[in-house]
Every structure is written in C-alpha cells, then in structure tokens.
Design a protein around this motif. Structure first.
Motif, PDB file in Angstrom:
ATOM      1  N   ASP A 168       0.842  -1.250   0.095  1.00 50.03           N
ATOM      2  CA  ASP A 168       0.093   0.273  -0.017  1.00 50.03           C
ATOM      3  C   ASP A 168       0.951   1.222   0.085  1.00 50.03           C
ATOM      4  O   ASP A 168       1.687   1.389   0.713  1.00 50.03           O
ATOM      5  CB  ASP A 168      -0.944  -0.050   1.371  1.00 50.03           C
ATOM      6  N   PRO A 169       0.792   2.315  -0.970  1.00 46.36           N
ATOM      7  CA  PRO A 169       1.614   3.392  -1.274  1.00 46.36           C
ATOM      8  C   PRO A 169       1.455   4.297   0.097  1.00 46.36           C
ATOM      9  O   PRO A 169       2.300   5.075   0.488  1.00 46.36           O
ATOM     10  CB  PRO A 169       1.052   3.963  -2.258  1.00 46.36           C
ATOM     11  N   ASP A 201       1.868  14.022   3.650  1.00 42.85           N
ATOM     12  CA  ASP A 201       1.224  13.022   2.702  1.00 42.85           C
ATOM     13  C   ASP A 201       1.147  11.602   3.194  1.00 42.85           C
ATOM     14  O   ASP A 201       0.120  10.784   2.891  1.00 42.85           O
ATOM     15  CB  ASP A 201       1.774  13.072   1.489  1.00 42.85           C
ATOM     16  N   PHE A 202       2.095  11.337   4.047  1.00 45.33           N
ATOM     17  CA  PHE A 202       2.143   9.814   4.563  1.00 45.33           C
ATOM     18  C   PHE A 202       2.198   8.701   3.307  1.00 45.33           C
ATOM     19  O   PHE A 202       1.699   7.778   3.365  1.00 45.33           O
ATOM     20  CB  PHE A 202       1.131   9.596   5.706  1.00 45.33           C
ATOM     21  N   LEU A 256       4.390   6.587   0.172  1.00 44.78           N
ATOM     22  CA  LEU A 256       5.588   6.312  -0.269  1.00 44.78           C
ATOM     23  C   LEU A 256       6.132   7.255  -1.478  1.00 44.78           C
ATOM     24  O   LEU A 256       7.154   7.250  -1.997  1.00 44.78           O
ATOM     25  CB  LEU A 256       5.770   4.913  -0.942  1.00 44.78           C
ATOM     26  N   PHE A 257       5.110   7.814  -2.230  1.00 42.74           N
ATOM     27  CA  PHE A 257       5.444   8.625  -3.596  1.00 42.74           C
ATOM     28  C   PHE A 257       4.890   9.880  -3.513  1.00 42.74           C
ATOM     29  O   PHE A 257       3.987  10.336  -4.163  1.00 42.74           O
ATOM     30  CB  PHE A 257       4.740   7.648  -4.719  1.00 42.74           C
ATOM     31  N   PRO A 258       5.440  10.826  -2.612  1.00 39.87           N
ATOM     32  CA  PRO A 258       5.156  12.219  -2.506  1.00 39.87           C
ATOM     33  C   PRO A 258       5.541  12.903  -3.769  1.00 39.87           C
ATOM     34  O   PRO A 258       6.416  12.422  -4.557  1.00 39.87           O
ATOM     35  CB  PRO A 258       6.071  12.823  -1.536  1.00 39.87           C
ATOM     36  N   PRO A 259       4.989  13.837  -4.408  1.00 40.59           N
ATOM     37  CA  PRO A 259       5.307  14.488  -5.557  1.00 40.59           C
ATOM     38  C   PRO A 259       6.669  15.428  -5.401  1.00 40.59           C
ATOM     39  O   PRO A 259       6.543  16.660  -5.623  1.00 40.59           O
ATOM     40  CB  PRO A 259       4.097  15.546  -6.042  1.00 40.59           C
TER      41      PRO A 259
END
Ligand code: TV7
Ligand code: CA
Ligand code: ZN
Length: 390
Positions: free
Chosen positions: A336-337, A352-353, A355-358
């Motif tokens: 789960d991301p 954001d919590f 794995l894939f912040p912008p």
C-alpha cells in the motif's frame, strides 16, 4: 503483512548491521547514517523482511580492506581518534589522506567503515556461492573512496571490494551508478582493466559540482596497451532532469551496454541524492522513476549486488530504498503506498504519509537537459561501445 511471500525462482538477501546506524559525522554534516534506521523501519513495517534472507553483516577485516586500500591508509584509519585532527604529529596524514570537513574523524570511524564494507563483501560472496541471486546492502555504495584517500563522505570503497569478490567468479562485471555524483573512485579503481565496465549517470559541472570529473569524453586512459581503455562510460547531466527523460536515457544506455558487454554480474549503486528535493542534489526524479532504474536492471536476471550511496533528505532516501526493496522482492504491486500506521518515526513521512510524494513538483527546477543534448549522449555512448567487445 502476510501477503508478502518469497519470490519464486530466486533469492534475495539483505545484509546489514544496525551498529552502523548510530554513527554521527557531526552537527551539520549532510551524511546521516540514521537514514538506514528509517529505511529498515519502512521495510519491516511492510513485512518485506519475510521475503528475504536476513544476514547480520560482519565487519570487513583489515586484510579484506587491504584488497584495495593501502596499508598505511588503513593503519591511519584504524588508529585516528576525533581529537587527533588538531595534533601536529597527525597533520601530515590528515592532509595526505584528505580528512577534514567532508570526511571528518568521528567516534567509531573504523568500525563504521569496516561494518558497511563487510556488508558489501558478504553480499558479493553470497552471490558468488550461489546462495543468493540479489544481495542488498543499503549502508554501502561509498563510491568516492580511493586506495589511499578519503573523499566525499567515503572512506573505504566497499563497491570496489565487492566487485573484486565478484571478479573471482565472473569474467566481466558491470557497474551502474545512479547517485547524482560521479562514481569516480570505482571508475579509477578499474581504470586499467577490461573486466569491469563502469557506467555513471551524474550531474556534471567541472568547477561547481563535486567531484568535477566524469565528462562524457573521459572514457579511460586511451593508451593502446591499456585494456581498460573505453571501459568507463560517463553520462554527464545538467540540473532538473525529469522522470521521463531519465528513465528513457537509463534504458537506452544500460540496454546497449548489456547487449555489448554481456557481463556475468551487475553491481548497482542506488544513491538517492538523484531524487527531487535532495539537500545536495539537483535532479527532479520521483521515487518511482528512481525505482524504475532498479526494476529495469533486474530484468536482465543476473546476479545483482545492490548498494546504497548518497541521499541527504532521509525521509525520501528511506522511501526510495524501501520501494526498491519491494521491487527486488517483487512486492511493489502488493504494498500500500500509504505508509503503514505501525511504522516507527511515522511523523517523518507527513503530511502526505505516502511512499510516493510529488518530489518533482515541490521544488520547481527547470530541466536544463534538452532533448538534443540527451540524444547526443545516447549517440556518443553507442559510438564508444563500438570499441568494446563482449
Ligand atoms: C556518496 N557537497 C557523496 C557526495 C559528497 C559531496 C560536498 C558538502 C557539505 C559538506 C559538509 C557540510 C555540505 C551542504 C556538500 C568542495 C568542498 C565544498 C566542506 C564544507 N555541508 C556521495 C562532497 C561535496 C561538511 N564536497 O556521492 C560538514 O553541504 O563540494 C565538496 C567540496 C570543500 C569542502 N567543503 C564543501 O553522495 C555518498 N560537501 C556541513 C558540514
Ligand atoms: Ca552517479
Ligand atoms: Zn552523491
């Protein structure tokens, strides 16, 4: 997270020693071994440790490190203490071996170095013994260290030591370096052999970006009697490269190198300072793009030694290395991301919590690599490969 099963058909091993993590380079120094604690917390919270063989890395011995390093350098590394840097009788060696602000003398320095180096040597041996297919040491990847010189936060060149182990079993080894800095120490160590092809992608600006080497035309000493001529591939880049161009470039360059050189094993340095928002770096990559390079390298299905390297925004370093661990164990599609509730230090991953912040949108950096420039690089690499026979 019981859905994470061992990948069928191949084994992944994890080599680490938690005693590396508490070392401190000093107050404002960008290198923070603590990022390894954060990485491990994420990997464990996702349950990925169930999908790997876990090994406690031993310290590399003096003799193992002497496979590459000069003994008087190792002697110095072994006996120097934090207060000694100001002692007049040590001054010559401190200068000669390049200790100072970038490479400070901190408490436990020798044990720090021997532990991260031991992890990479162990990992390489597992691959050679056929007890592992992909071996990971996130504490390694310290590509700037020279045989008798510390450089750029690196003291012992674990990559060279691991590659020397692989060369005992494989006629040719390919080294790939996606750290934002040039992999100069590894390149130089194998300058005069055709048994290692080094490929580094990096920001290049001779006068303003460390270490100032790695121009496109630096391909190894061109002497006709040097078998290592043409066996260093450099991919110099400008600020702000984005996901799409980097992935395309990586695939074209690495695909062509693999086809020509046909190595028996690959060493992949995954420096995470090539991510966007890195404290020292200047690229614009997201975690997924960095991971796509790891995924592509894995597709060749050969013995793979994966090491860490740079990475100076710990929350993003740990995201990238946890994501890349999931790729290597083939769990990237099941996790789960959203960062699990159970992860220690979860507050570091807010707001954001994910794995894939912008990362590419958070600090607007123009991509200073034109399409024409990148096409020129690919063309030049193809030309260089004509000198190399597999
Ligand atoms: C693999 N950049 C290593 C990358 C090594 C980069 C450098 C620093 C730096 C050092 C500090 C510090 C720093 C904010 C950043 C020419 C100098 C300029 C020392 C202050 N803050 C890897 C090495 C690079 C040390 N070095 O590839 C203590 O930045 O540019 C330089 C050399 C001379 C020395 N000074 C910096 O990622 C692991 N250093 C704060 C405190
Ligand atoms: Ca690099
Ligand atoms: Zn770096």
């Amino acid at each position: 997270n019981l859905q994470i099963a061992r990948p069928k058909g191949y084994r992944v091993s994890w080599h680490a020693n938690p005693a590396v993590e508490p070392h401190h380079f000093g107050q404002s120094h960008p290198m923070k071994p603590w990022r390894l604690t954060l990485t491990k917390q994420l990997v464990m919270a996702y349950g990925m440790h169930h999908a790997m063989d876990l090994y406690l890395a031993r310290a590399a011995t003096y003799e193992e490190m002497a496979d590459f390093h000069e003994r008087d350098y190792l002697d110095f590394l072994q006996q120097i203490m934090p207060g000694d840097i100001d002692k007049p009788d040590q001054a010559d060696n401190v200068v000669r071996f390049n200790f100072g602000d970038d490479c400070p003398i901190f408490d436990g320095l020798y044990s720090y170095c021997s532990l991260y180096a031991g992890g990479t040597v162990d990992a390489a041996r597992k691959l050679c013994n056929n007890q592992s297919d992909i071996a990971i040491n996130w504490s390694g990847g310290l590509h700037h260290a020279k045989k008798a010189e510390a450089s750029g936060f690196c003291y012992v060149n674990d990559i060279v030591l691991g590659t020397l182990q692989l060369l005992r079993h494989h006629p040719r080894v390919m080294y790939i370096d996606i750290d934002v800095h040039h992999g100069d120490g590894v390149e130089q160590a194998f300058w005069s052999t055709d048994r290692v092809l080094t490929v580094s992608f990096h920001k290049y600006d001779k006068d303003n970006f460390f270490p100032g080497t790695g121009a496109r035309e630096d391909t190894g000493p061109a002497h006709p009697l040097n078998p290592g001529a043409h066996h260093a591939i450099n991919v110099p880049l400008n600020d702000g490269i984005d996901d799409e161009s980097y992935i395309a470039l990586f695939k074209e360059v690495i695909g062509a190198c693999m086809k020509t050189y046909q190595p028996g094993a690959i060493v992949l340095q995954c420096g995470a300072d090539s991510l966007g928002c890195d404290r020292l770096g200047c690229f614009n990559l997201n975690v997924r793009a960095h991971g796509a390079c790891v995924a592509y390298t894995k597709t060749f299905g050969m013995p793979l030694l994966v090491v860490g390297g740079g990475g100076y925004t710990p929350r993003n370093v740990s995201r990238a290395w946890a994501h890349e661990t999931s790729i290597l164990v083939e769990a990237d599609n099941v996790i789960d991301p959203t960062i699990p509730d159970s992860v220690a230090f979860r507050n570091h991953f807010g707001p954001d919590f994910s794995l894939f912040p912008p990362l590419s949108e958070m600090r607007k950096l123009d991509n200073k690599n034109t399409r024409a420039y990148l096409e020129g690089l690919v063309e030049a690499v193809h030309e260089q490969l004509r000198y190399i026979k597999g």
